[in-house]
Design a protein around this motif. Structure first.
Motif, mmCIF file in Angstrom:
data_model
loop_
_atom_site.group_PDB
_atom_site.id
_atom_site.type_symbol
_atom_site.label_atom_id
_atom_site.label_comp_id
_atom_site.label_asym_id
_atom_site.label_seq_id
_atom_site.Cartn_x
_atom_site.Cartn_y
_atom_site.Cartn_z
ATOM 1 N N ALA B 8 66.884 12.052 34.380
ATOM 2 C CA ALA B 8 67.927 13.064 34.540
ATOM 3 C C ALA B 8 69.057 12.501 35.401
ATOM 4 O O ALA B 8 69.127 11.286 35.624
ATOM 5 C CB ALA B 8 67.336 14.313 35.182
ATOM 6 N N GLY B 9 69.944 13.365 35.869
ATOM 7 C CA GLY B 9 71.009 12.950 36.775
ATOM 8 C C GLY B 9 70.510 13.027 38.221
ATOM 9 O O GLY B 9 69.325 13.196 38.472
ATOM 10 N N ASN B 45 69.703 9.157 37.272
ATOM 11 C CA ASN B 45 70.674 8.255 36.666
ATOM 12 C C ASN B 45 72.094 8.693 37.002
ATOM 13 O O ASN B 45 72.403 9.889 37.019
ATOM 14 C CB ASN B 45 70.507 8.265 35.139
ATOM 15 N N ASP B 48 77.500 7.583 34.788
ATOM 16 C CA ASP B 48 78.026 6.429 34.049
ATOM 17 C C ASP B 48 76.931 5.685 33.284
ATOM 18 O O ASP B 48 77.223 4.759 32.524
ATOM 19 C CB ASP B 48 78.663 5.404 35.013
ATOM 20 N N ASN B 49 75.692 6.032 33.539
ATOM 21 C CA ASN B 49 74.583 5.308 32.898
ATOM 22 C C ASN B 49 73.850 6.135 31.854
ATOM 23 O O ASN B 49 72.802 5.741 31.356
ATOM 24 C CB ASN B 49 73.595 4.818 33.970
ATOM 25 N N ILE B 50 74.392 7.317 31.568
ATOM 26 C CA ILE B 50 73.806 8.184 30.541
ATOM 27 C C ILE B 50 74.838 8.391 29.443
ATOM 28 O O ILE B 50 76.005 8.672 29.723
ATOM 29 C CB ILE B 50 73.437 9.571 31.106
ATOM 30 N N GLY B 51 74.419 8.229 28.215
ATOM 31 C CA GLY B 51 75.305 8.506 27.094
ATOM 32 C C GLY B 51 74.737 9.585 26.199
ATOM 33 O O GLY B 51 73.522 9.684 26.035
ATOM 34 N N THR B 52 75.618 10.429 25.671
ATOM 35 C CA THR B 52 75.180 11.360 24.614
ATOM 36 C C THR B 52 76.236 11.336 23.526
ATOM 37 O O THR B 52 77.432 11.372 23.804
ATOM 38 C CB THR B 52 75.042 12.820 25.103
ATOM 39 N N GLY B 53 75.749 11.255 22.286
ATOM 40 C CA GLY B 53 76.679 11.231 21.162
ATOM 41 C C GLY B 53 77.638 10.056 21.209
ATOM 42 O O GLY B 53 78.763 10.147 20.714
ATOM 43 N N GLY B 54 77.222 8.973 21.834
ATOM 44 C CA GLY B 54 78.045 7.763 21.850
ATOM 45 C C GLY B 54 79.082 7.702 22.958
ATOM 46 O O GLY B 54 79.888 6.779 23.024
ATOM 47 N N LEU B 56 79.869 8.205 27.343
ATOM 48 C CA LEU B 56 79.299 8.344 28.685
ATOM 49 C C LEU B 56 79.367 9.803 29.128
ATOM 50 O O LEU B 56 80.360 10.482 28.874
ATOM 51 C CB LEU B 56 80.066 7.480 29.700
ATOM 52 N N LEU B 57 78.355 10.245 29.825
ATOM 53 C CA LEU B 57 78.332 11.619 30.322
ATOM 54 C C LEU B 57 79.493 11.842 31.306
ATOM 55 O O LEU B 57 80.085 12.921 31.347
ATOM 56 C CB LEU B 57 76.987 11.882 31.005
ATOM 57 N N SER B 58 79.831 10.817 32.066
ATOM 58 C CA SER B 58 80.947 10.925 33.023
ATOM 59 C C SER B 58 82.275 11.187 32.309
ATOM 60 O O SER B 58 83.148 11.877 32.842
ATOM 61 C CB SER B 58 81.047 9.651 33.877
ATOM 62 N N ASP B 59 82.442 10.671 31.108
ATOM 63 C CA ASP B 59 83.653 10.946 30.329
ATOM 64 C C ASP B 59 83.625 12.362 29.748
ATOM 65 O O ASP B 59 84.626 13.069 29.754
ATOM 66 C CB ASP B 59 83.804 9.929 29.183
#
Lengths: 63, 63, 63, 63, 63, 63
Positions: B8-9, B45, B48-54, B56-59
């Motif tokens: 998780a985060g 995590n 910046d180290n988790i992605g969903t749907g291609g 980054l979660l931070s974006d």
């Protein structure tokens, strides 16, 4: 719902964004599963926490 | 000896204690395995180290 | 996008459905993340592939 | 190509080097796979991120 | 509570028992944590499910 | 020495070969690490062993 995990060394934010984008795109194409369903985890490991061939990567690099 | 891993985060200590307590309790009940046998690992995590749907979660969060 | 992984022994389909439902529900409550975002992976291991205290679980059970 | 992962607490560099060396050596012998082929990952977890028996390790240690 | 995971190919029961025994023993010594606290997971992968250098192990072996 | 793990459903051998080839190639380019150094693990999970949003994938698919 596929989960892609990348265990690697430290990397900058740009490489993380590229990894997440490109690996998801490729895997989505190959598996015919929509990109939205993918989760990606990037695990950054210190050179002292990775071993290859029985030696720490930090020792191998130092040679 | 079951091992529960939560990717998780970041989270505060109180949530960690709750996760460990509640997930162990539930899984112990369902599987009929004593709570003592469970190991739980909480992996925090960076966004910046988790992605969903291609992406980054931070974006995604920044939007 | 949290990912919960449960490493355990073999179990019937009903227990899998319960684990997925209950662990997601609890973790969702504690982390304040919607249930839809969770992925759960249930890993069933043979008693010959799990060790505790340096011995195979299949040997411990046989005693 | 075997991958050995050790999930544990914090440890000093010397212990990491020993773990990587000794676990690779032993597993290489047992599996008859050359040491060069092995990757080892050492995962150091905070006492607040490990649970046993439904309680945080940091709480158990404090008792 | 340390968890050692070995990702490898198929192996017989005897090798599993040895891996669990020897890796636990070594890691217990190095980390000064009692053997009883260790969990070991042996993951057997088909040669079609392991890649090295961008190729399936089953293809590499066939050459 | 990076390790890429893909947790997904069942797939045919051709898709496995493609995943290993393409993900290694992309990650190698992005990280500037030679393809030879990469290990890839493809984990095929039964629809009864994957959950999303608190429900088994096998139940979601059946709807």
């Amino acid at each position: 719902m596929p989960v892609i995990t990348v265990e690697a060394g430290k990397m900058d934010r740009n490489k993380k964004a590229l990894l997440v984008k490109e690996l998801t795109q490729k895997a989505s194409e190959i598996l015919s599963i929509p990109e939205q369903a993918f989760v990606t985890l990037i695990k950054e490991n210190d050179m002292d926490n990775i071993g290859t061939g029985g030696r720490l990567l930090s020792d191998k690099m130092a040679k």
